[in-house]
Write an enzyme that holds these catalytic residues in place. Structure first.
Site, short mmCIF file in Angstrom:
data_model
loop_
_atom_site.label_atom_id
_atom_site.label_comp_id
_atom_site.label_asym_id
_atom_site.label_seq_id
_atom_site.Cartn_x
_atom_site.Cartn_y
_atom_site.Cartn_z
N TRP A 95 0.84 -1.21 0.00
CA TRP A 95 0.00 0.00 0.00
C TRP A 95 0.88 1.27 0.00
O TRP A 95 1.88 1.30 0.71
CB TRP A 95 -0.90 0.03 1.24
CG TRP A 95 -1.77 1.26 1.33
CD1 TRP A 95 -2.61 1.74 0.36
CD2 TRP A 95 -1.86 2.17 2.42
NE1 TRP A 95 -3.24 2.88 0.80
CE2 TRP A 95 -2.80 3.18 2.06
CE3 TRP A 95 -1.25 2.24 3.68
CZ2 TRP A 95 -3.13 4.23 2.90
CZ3 TRP A 95 -1.60 3.30 4.52
CH2 TRP A 95 -2.53 4.28 4.14
N GLY A 100 5.65 -2.06 5.99
CA GLY A 100 5.73 -1.23 4.78
C GLY A 100 7.09 -0.57 4.82
O GLY A 100 7.59 -0.27 5.91
N SER A 151 -11.49 -7.45 6.13
CA SER A 151 -10.62 -6.39 6.62
C SER A 151 -11.49 -5.27 7.18
O SER A 151 -12.36 -4.75 6.46
CB SER A 151 -9.72 -5.86 5.50
OG SER A 151 -8.89 -4.84 5.99
N LEU A 153 3.27 0.80 12.22
CA LEU A 153 4.02 2.01 12.63
C LEU A 153 3.15 3.26 12.50
O LEU A 153 3.67 4.39 12.49
CB LEU A 153 5.28 2.16 11.77
CG LEU A 153 6.31 1.03 11.95
CD1 LEU A 153 7.44 1.18 10.94
CD2 LEU A 153 6.87 1.03 13.38
N TRP A 199 -2.25 -4.36 9.96
CA TRP A 199 -1.72 -3.32 9.07
C TRP A 199 -1.35 -2.03 9.83
O TRP A 199 -1.81 -1.80 10.94
CB TRP A 199 -2.65 -3.02 7.92
CG TRP A 199 -4.06 -2.51 8.17
CD1 TRP A 199 -5.19 -3.27 8.29
CD2 TRP A 199 -4.50 -1.14 8.23
NE1 TRP A 199 -6.29 -2.47 8.44
CE2 TRP A 199 -5.90 -1.15 8.39
CE3 TRP A 199 -3.85 0.09 8.14
CZ2 TRP A 199 -6.67 0.01 8.49
CZ3 TRP A 199 -4.61 1.26 8.24
CH2 TRP A 199 -6.00 1.21 8.41
N SER A 200 -0.50 -1.25 9.14
CA SER A 200 0.02 0.02 9.68
C SER A 200 0.57 -0.12 11.10
O SER A 200 0.19 0.65 12.01
CB SER A 200 -1.03 1.14 9.61
OG SER A 200 -1.18 1.58 8.29
N ASN A 214 13.47 -2.68 10.22
CA ASN A 214 12.19 -3.25 10.66
C ASN A 214 12.29 -4.76 10.91
O ASN A 214 11.68 -5.30 11.84
CB ASN A 214 11.09 -2.95 9.64
CG ASN A 214 10.89 -1.45 9.45
OD1 ASN A 214 11.58 -0.64 10.08
ND2 ASN A 214 9.98 -1.07 8.57
N TYR A 238 -4.76 -0.75 -4.56
CA TYR A 238 -3.46 -0.12 -4.35
C TYR A 238 -2.92 0.42 -5.68
O TYR A 238 -2.69 -0.32 -6.62
CB TYR A 238 -2.45 -1.11 -3.73
CG TYR A 238 -2.81 -1.53 -2.31
CD1 TYR A 238 -3.85 -0.92 -1.61
CD2 TYR A 238 -2.11 -2.53 -1.66
CE1 TYR A 238 -4.18 -1.30 -0.31
CE2 TYR A 238 -2.43 -2.92 -0.35
CZ TYR A 238 -3.47 -2.30 0.30
OH TYR A 238 -3.80 -2.68 1.58
N ARG A 249 5.34 9.51 2.81
CA ARG A 249 4.03 9.33 2.20
C ARG A 249 3.09 10.51 2.43
O ARG A 249 2.22 10.77 1.60
CB ARG A 249 3.39 8.02 2.67
CG ARG A 249 3.05 7.94 4.14
CD ARG A 249 2.26 6.70 4.51
NE ARG A 249 2.93 5.46 4.11
CZ ARG A 249 2.52 4.24 4.45
NH1 ARG A 249 1.42 4.10 5.17
NH2 ARG A 249 3.16 3.17 4.08
#
Ligand SMILES: NC(=O)c1ccc[n+]([C@@H]2O[C@H](COP(=O)([O-])OP(=O)(O)OC[C@H]3O[C@@H](n4cnc5c(N)ncnc54)[C@H](OP(=O)(O)O)[C@@H]3O)[C@@H](O)[C@H]2O)c1
Length: 330
Positions: free
Chosen positions: A21, A288, A152, A210, A207-208, A298, A54, A228
């Site tokens: 994404w 990501g 989701s 961070l 997801w996400s 990471n 995406y 981003r």
């Protein structure tokens, strides 16, 4: 790399996985994308996450090209897609049998694979009966085009409804849910879904982790170039994570968490990722990254879990101050 079962299924996915994404096609071209995918795969990551929406399909096109170039054996990795936002026409969105069918075939073509390992309903669709979606997913599985399906950002109640409908008609129920989960967003994973892990064996691909980069501490001194939030089309993200009072509160908390990370000799980013990994019902944390150095940092999070002692967790809780309330028992 350690591997966890996706809920009660027999599928073992890497506890860290890699998503596309924002990054694939917007920030990463084919060369960079391939470099990162290879770093991930060589580190033992076996799950790559994507969605029809995406970069309007461009992210999956890029992934498909890279899968082809790398010549990885198809049985060595897991790839997902998600259906919901396929276009602007009424037939190109939502979870009708038609769009689920069309979107799956389009994703297979873009990704250049014969089947999707995981297929997610990207959001709930209030205009389509859940039974229609469950039957559409079941049919794709019976045709061998999808192996596992899930949701989701569905509520626990919606997931249970899909599960019950599937059980009622002897269809294949959802295996996994893809919710947001990070230090600032925890209610759903820690509280709302709690019963589902035990009762239906739900797996989670979160997801996400961070919070779109806030938990790296990169926004403490304003917005650095090339992130981003500065991308055209992502002004909404900047408004939510930089220009809002909640966003500023998160940035300030991230700075306080940095102290705990340095005491442990790790980066704030690794602390935040390991904090997600500590949860046994998180099947995988989807990373990501826009550079090799980010991804390598990471990946180091998996070695930080053992440093999260009860004292460390308590110190983190006292900064976050957002532990979900326990459901009362009578
Ligand atoms: N199901 C859904 O609705 C949904 C929604 C969102 C995401 N997802 C999935 O989850 C995946 C991960 O989400 P996400 O990308 O939002 O994860 P994230 O970990 O919250 O944010 C990743 C971004 O943070 C920055 N970053 C990461 N590591 C860094 C480091 N070490 N140092 C500095 N900056 C760093 C990078 O952005 P910059 O370099 O641009 O700053 C990177 O692209 C997605 O790719 C997608 O597959 C699913």
């Amino acid at each position: 790399m350690k591997y966890r079962r996706l809920g009660k299924s027999g599928l073992k996915i890497s506890e860290l996985s890699f998503g596309s994404w924002v990054t694939f096609s917007n920030q990463l071209d084919e060369k960079k994308g391939r470099e990162l995918l290879e770093v991930a795969y060589d580190a033992g990551i076996n799950f790559f996450d994507s969605a029809e929406t995406y970069a309007d399909g461009e992210a999956e096109l890029l992934l498909g090209k890279i899968f082809r170039e790398t010549k990885w054996k198809r049985d060595s990795f897991v790839v997902s897609s998600k259906v919901f936002w396929g276009g602007t026409l009424p037939t190109q969105r939502g979870l009708s049998r038609k769009h689920v069918h069309d979107a799956c075939h389009a994703a297979l073509r873009r990704l250049q694979v014969d089947y999707l390992d995981l297929y997610f309903c990207h959001r709930p669709d209030v205009h389509t009966p859940i039974e229609e979606t469950v039957r559409a997913m079941n049919s794709l599985i019976e045709q061998g085009k999808v192996l596992y399906w899930g949701t989701s950002e569905w509520s626990a109640q919606q997931i249970m409804e899909a599960y019950s409908v599937a059980r009622q008609y002897n269809l294949i129920p959802p295996t996994m849910e893809q919710p947001q989960y990070n230090m600032f967003c925890r209610e759903r994973v820690e509280k709302e879904y709690a019963r589902l892990y035990h009762e239906i064996g739900l797996g989670t691909t979160i997801w996400s982790p961070l919070a779109s980069g806030v938990l790296t501490g990169k926004y403490a001194k304003g917005v650095p170039a090339n992130t981003r939030v500065s991308l055209p089309g992502y002004e909404w993200l900047k408004r939510s994570i930089i220009d809002s009072s909640e966003g500023q509160d998160h940035i300030a908390k991230a700075e306080r968490l940095r102290g705990i990370a340095s005491d442990l000799g790790v980066s704030l980013t690794q602390l935040a990722l390991a904090w997600c990994l500590r949860v046994p019902y998180v099947s995988t944390v989807i990373l990501g990254a826009t550079s090799k150095s980010q991804l390598v940092e990471n990946l180091g999070a998996k070695d930080v879990i053992s440093k999260l002692t009860p004292d460390v967790i308590e110190a983190i809780e006292s900064i976050l101050d957002n532990h979900p309330e326990t459901t009362p028992e009578y």
